[in-house]
Design an enzyme around this catalytic site. Structure first.
Site, short mmCIF file in Angstrom:
data_model
loop_
_atom_site.label_atom_id
_atom_site.label_comp_id
_atom_site.label_asym_id
_atom_site.label_seq_id
_atom_site.Cartn_x
_atom_site.Cartn_y
_atom_site.Cartn_z
N GLU A 246 -95.65 -106.71 134.19
CA GLU A 246 -95.73 -106.16 132.84
C GLU A 246 -94.33 -106.12 132.23
O GLU A 246 -93.38 -105.72 132.90
CB GLU A 246 -96.28 -104.73 132.83
CG GLU A 246 -97.72 -104.56 133.25
CD GLU A 246 -98.16 -103.09 133.17
OE1 GLU A 246 -97.40 -102.26 132.61
OE2 GLU A 246 -99.25 -102.78 133.68
N GLU A 302 -104.44 -100.14 122.51
CA GLU A 302 -105.61 -99.51 123.14
C GLU A 302 -105.66 -98.02 122.77
O GLU A 302 -104.83 -97.24 123.23
CB GLU A 302 -105.54 -99.70 124.65
CG GLU A 302 -105.53 -101.16 125.09
CD GLU A 302 -105.18 -101.32 126.55
OE1 GLU A 302 -105.94 -100.85 127.41
OE2 GLU A 302 -104.11 -101.92 126.83
N LYS A 305 -105.77 -94.93 125.57
CA LYS A 305 -104.77 -94.72 126.62
C LYS A 305 -104.17 -93.32 126.47
O LYS A 305 -103.83 -92.89 125.37
CB LYS A 305 -103.65 -95.77 126.53
CG LYS A 305 -104.05 -97.15 127.02
CD LYS A 305 -102.83 -98.01 127.32
CE LYS A 305 -102.15 -97.54 128.59
NZ LYS A 305 -101.00 -98.39 128.96
N GLU A 311 -97.85 -95.40 124.16
CA GLU A 311 -98.79 -95.94 125.15
C GLU A 311 -99.96 -96.67 124.49
O GLU A 311 -100.55 -97.57 125.07
CB GLU A 311 -99.32 -94.82 126.04
CG GLU A 311 -98.30 -94.25 127.00
CD GLU A 311 -97.82 -95.30 128.00
OE1 GLU A 311 -98.66 -95.94 128.64
OE2 GLU A 311 -96.59 -95.47 128.13
#
Length: 430
Positions: A246, A302, A305, A311
């Site tokens: 990542e 997203e 999250k 985040e």
């Protein structure tokens, strides 16, 4: 394929408004990704990936590591359910046993990571799938020291009991150390002493020389990766390959989260892709010329999250599938240089102002010169029917394609943007 410099993307699913797996796979392909990592073994996603050319990385969830570590039967069952039915048509090439287990899971799981990896690897071998590489992902917090890079050291509470057996397994199976690297978080913890441009790969003047290794660094990413290289070397494993599981930069965040915006996210991800796909490969100061396989985080913003706002804002795409900013994970300097040469070879003095010494020349900026050349070429050639796409390297835009235009004369800027009331000029996609 294992040592390819092609870049992939992490496909997280923590959103209640995300496109279907089938739509998502098409979007992944449209970004030019060659690999995809999912955080489980979702059968709908694996079915959607059937017949594609995407290399796939799947994951054993953290919560079942303890059970698998003590049961070969359970490991066999997991592989038979989640790998065997898909392997012939879906390019499952990597299998991670847990995601950042050391960072976010109870301590009782930690000693069971490697035993679970061994059982999963044994099961894959039993089923004739031993080409699949098995590993686990680690964040930077497994180090107790990372600066200077030569002082990279794994935490004393895990170095001998967990990391050493892990490295032994990776060495024996010729697998990779999967590392999550986020210069954003390192920078945001110390923005006074770490220059933002250094974190974004944008600095041309800031350099840091490690006083022990005498290696010189020009960006924060290389420093972080090499601190892990030196930490592995300290445990006796100097040659295990690193895979960037990542990396990315948030495109938004909470009001008090500095540096989290679309411009910085686009800058970081474009620059890290440029570095990781360079030919010949660049590597890092401690490993010059090494290929570093990689996955950008993440496909979508997203909304479910947990944690601070950043985040939920690491996506390349909004949940409706539109780009947050233009990026192409395939683009490299070789293709862009060829396209620039073509645009400048068509006569009409298309590229005269960006020649050395002229008013629109900017040293060491291929992207700026290409953006200018593509726009100039299109401005002169669109009426006779020319296009501005340059094999997918450019896209039309009604917005300013050069955010730092104040560094250039207004003549240069106006030549790039043209009259958007008639048509939109092209800009570089990556």
């Amino acid at each position: 394929g294992e040592f390819s410099s092609q870049v992939g993307v992490n496909y997280g699913q923590l959103g209640n408004n995300l496109p279907s797996p089938k739509q998502s796979v098409k979007l992944i392909q449209s970004l030019g990704a060659k690999r995809v990592k999912i955080y489980d073994a979702n059968h709908d996603i694996l079915n959607a990936l059937k017949g594609t050319n995407l290399q796939v990385c799947i994951m054993v969830p953290n919560e079942i590591i303890n059970n698998i570590s003590t049961s070969q039967k359970l490991a066999d069952s997991w592989v038979e359910t989640n790998v065997v039915p898909f392997y012939s048509t879906t390019k499952i090439r990597y299998l991670l046993v847990g995601n950042e287990v050391i960072s976010g899971s109870p301590k009782d799981i930690w000693p069971n990571i490697v035993p679970a990896m061994r059982k999963i690897k044994k099961s894959l071998k039993i089923h004739g799938l031993d080409k699949i590489k098995v590993s686990t992902s680690m964040a930077m917090d497994v180090l107790e020291s990372s600066f200077p890079p030569s002082n990279g050291t794994f935490r004393s509470d895990i170095a001998d009991s967990i990391v050493r057996p892990l490295l032994q397994f990776l060495h024996r199976t010729k697998s990779f150390y999967f590392l999550d690297v986020y210069p954003y978080f390192a920078w945001v913890m110390d923005p006074k002493n770490i220059n933002l441009e250094y974190a974004l790969f944008e600095s041309r003047t800031i350099k840091y020389t490690d006083p022990v290794s005498n290696l010189t660094y020009t960006n924060l990413f290389d420093q972080m990766v090499d601190s892990v290289v030196f930490a592995m070397k300290r445990l006796g494993y100097p040659d295990i390959r690193i895979w960037i599981a990542e990396t990315g930069w948030p495109n938004a965040g909470d009001i008090d989260q500095i540096g989290a915006n679309i411009y910085n996210a686009a800058t970081y991800n474009r620059n890290v892709v440029k570095k990781l796909t360079a030919k010949p490969p660049i590597g890092t100061p401690a490993r010059p010329g090494w290929v570093i396989p990689s996955l950008i985080f993440a496909l979508y913003n997203e909304n479910q999250k947990p944690g601070p706002g950043t985040e939920r804002h690491f996506g390349l795409l909004y949940p409706n599938g539109t780009n947050i900013y233009g990026i192409d994970l395939r683009v490299n300097e070789t293709a862009l240089s060829s396209a620039l040469s073509y645009a400048c070879s068509q006569g009409n003095k298309t590229c005269d102002p960006i020649q050395p010494g002229k008013k629109c020349f900017k040293p060491d900026s291929l992207f700026w010169h290409a953006s200018y050349a593509f726009s100039s070429y299109w401005s002169q050639s669109r009426k006779p029917g020319a296009t501005c796409y340059f094999n997918g390297l450019a896209t039309q835009t009604a917005k300013d394609p050069i955010p730092n235009r104040l560094n250039f004369s207004m003549d240069c800027y106006s030549l790039v943007v043209h009259d958007v009331s008639n048509a939109m000029p092209p800009s570089i996609k990556p």
